[in-house]
Structures are given as structure tokens and as C-alpha cells.
Design an enzyme around this catalytic site. Sequence first.
Site, PDB file in Angstrom:
ATOM      1  N   CYS A 138      39.490  42.454  43.735  1.00 53.44           N
ATOM      2  CA  CYS A 138      38.628  41.415  44.314  1.00 53.44           C
ATOM      3  C   CYS A 138      38.449  40.248  43.352  1.00 53.44           C
ATOM      4  CB  CYS A 138      37.268  42.019  44.677  1.00 53.44           C
ATOM      5  SG  CYS A 138      36.126  40.806  45.362  1.00 53.44           S
ATOM      6  N   CYS A 141      34.933  38.742  43.193  1.00 53.89           N
ATOM      7  CA  CYS A 141      33.985  39.562  42.423  1.00 53.89           C
ATOM      8  C   CYS A 141      34.230  39.417  40.925  1.00 53.89           C
ATOM      9  CB  CYS A 141      34.126  41.046  42.766  1.00 53.89           C
ATOM     10  SG  CYS A 141      34.373  41.414  44.491  1.00 53.89           S
ATOM     11  N   ASP A 142      35.477  39.464  40.515  1.00 53.17           N
ATOM     12  CA  ASP A 142      35.775  39.644  39.097  1.00 53.17           C
ATOM     13  C   ASP A 142      36.483  38.460  38.431  1.00 53.17           C
ATOM     14  OD1 ASP A 142      34.693  42.210  39.224  1.00 53.17           O
ATOM     15  OD2 ASP A 142      36.578  43.086  39.895  1.00 53.17           O
TER      16      ASP A 142
END
Length: 316
Positions: A138, A141-142
Site C-alpha cells: 500500500c 499507507c507507507d
Amino acid sequence: MSEKIEKTKCLIIGSGPAGYTAAIYAARADLKPMMYEGLEPGGQLTTTTEVENYPGYPEGTQGPKMMEDFKKQAERFDSDIRPGIITDLDVSNRPFKAKADDGSTIEADVVILATGATAKWLGIESEAKFNGFGVSACATCDGFFYKGKDVVVVGGGDTAAEEATYLAKLCKKVYLIHRRDELRASKAMQHKVFNTPNIEMVWDSVVEEVLGTEEGFNKAVTGVKVKNKKSGEYREINVDGVFIAIGHKPNSDIVKGQVDMNDVGYIKTNPDSTLTNVEGVYACGDVQDHVFRQAVTAAGTGCMAAIEAERYLSSQ
Ligand code: NDP
């Protein structure tokens, strides 16, 4: 001996941000929800480390810790949260009937499906070893953790193209590794990829190994070993992050043939609603959302599902 049937107003299946939020709202609306947590209690967030984009955590938090907090909040109200999975679900007649792997048979007035989606992985040992320590599924997200660094994205569909262009805005360089010589992504996304100067295509190639270092509990990715399928040659690319974007599988098998879904299995819900085509059956989180796939959007739809379920039950 006759079979013992447990009754609940609201059965929630799955326990990521969507399921727990549905439980919090349903419990506070006095529905006394029963939840089966599923195969991966806490969902996909339990496979990540740092979460910095969930509002309310100014210093960030760890994915598994955040899911524990969600669970505690659901338990604080009257939620009956059970480990285990629902193995059979019949929504053809009301009350809906479910069987769980702990031997329970359940009748439910409404069902909230929050079974999520599972990221597909390459399946190599080193990918699993560095998952959460440089390997991610992701970018939203990261990606932030790789600001100014070099990363690899694996895949050739719209997700890979989108993740590569997203990461290109944060990172110094993005290598997009695809196993064929043309992308599956839409023409518009391909155009974006090819016109982003810091994305380099690595065609006809497969990642054979994620390279990294390991000292005690500290692990870090240092690169990937890639094989060109046409020439058979190997190449090492030095990067700090590896984003696997080869698709997700929505966990919707339990209602296959009973609830409308798209051709790859994402459950269809009405516009601005979590209601499926079956009255009393709601779907929230990643099992019905292939576009946003964020914890906060999943929590939002979990809240919607519980509110809609409560309104439906009050109208009966
Ligand atoms: P897709 O199934 O479309 O693409 C998966 C990609 O990963 C393919 O290029 C495939 O290669 C590759 N792949 C699959 N398995 C492996 C493997 N084991 N090793 C290496 N490569 C592999 O998945 P997406 O997640 O990209 O998209 C899913 C759906 O969601 C699509 O319908 C897409 O259009 C949609 N979507 C739409 C978006 C938007 O509109 N903004 C954004 C994201 C997704 P190959 O091509 O060789 O099969």
C-alpha cells in the site's frame, strides 16, 4: 438432540477497521452485535507497522496496536466479539442463518459483511521476511517513509500504475517492474507512467529475491534481484522500499451467488449506502471498495453500515 440456535439482531463478519467500527456503532445503538473476527483478526492493518495517516494519532501508531484499540472500544460497549470464522451463510430467507467454525449456529436479523480484501503477494520467502520492514502492498499507507529514496513497484495494472505515479511524487526514483512488455493498466494511466520522468520501466522481469539486512529485530530492504524473462539475465536494483501491486482478492466467497458483486468479486452496494441487493445485508470496507482501500474510509463505511442496519431494524 435438537441443534442449539443462537439469535442476534446483528451479525458482523470480519474485524478490520470496518467491522470494529460497525460493532462500536451497532453496540451503542443497543443492537448487541455478535462479531466473528475471521482468519486475520484486525485485518490487513495487522500486517503493517507504522500508521501515520489515521486521524487522531498525531504521532502515528502501529497498525496492530490501532486494531487492538478499535477492538477494546467495541468491547467497551456491548459487543460479543468471537475469534473464529463464519463458514456458511445463507441470506436467502430471514432470519439469516450462519454457521461458525466453533460449532455455533446463528440466526441474525441483519448481517454486516466486513470481510475485507487480501493483497496478493509474489509468494517468495524474502518478500514475507521483509513484509512491514520495507515490503508493502500500500503506497498511500507507507509511501511517506520513502520520501527522497528509491523504491520498486511490482505489477502492471491500474494499481501498480497509480502507486508508481503516487510514489514518484515522494521518491527520488521509482522502478516499475512488470513481467510482460506492455502494461495492463488503462491507457490514461499508462500515459501518466510514461510521462513521469523519475519512473523507470523494467520490462519482462520478475523479482526473484528481496535483498536486505537483518540485525536482531531490525530488518531493512536494500534492493531486489530481478530476472529478465527474455534474456535470462539477472540484475540487482538498489532500493529502500518494495511495493507489491499485483492485485487484491476481495473476501466475498461466503456470499457468492447470493449477493451481487462485480466480475472480480467486490460486493456491489447502493450509491451513498452500504446496502447490498439483499434487504438487511450490508457490506463495508475493502470487500466493497476497490478504489480507496484506506483504514479511515473502511471505518467510515462500517459506521454507515451500522447506522443503516439500526434504521432498518427500527422500521420493521
Ligand atoms: P490487475 O489484476 O488489473 O493487475 C494485476 C497486475 O499484476 C497485472 O499487470 C499482472 O500481470 C500482475 N501480476 C499478477 N500476478 C503477478 C505475479 N505473481 N507476479 C508478477 N506480476 C503479477 O489488478 P489491479 O489491482 O491493478 O486492478 C484491479 C482492478 O481495479 C482493475 O479492474 C483495475 O482497473 C481497477 N483499478 C482501478 C483504478 C482506478 O480506476 N483508478 C485504480 C486501481 C485499480 P499481467 O498483466 O501479466 O497479468
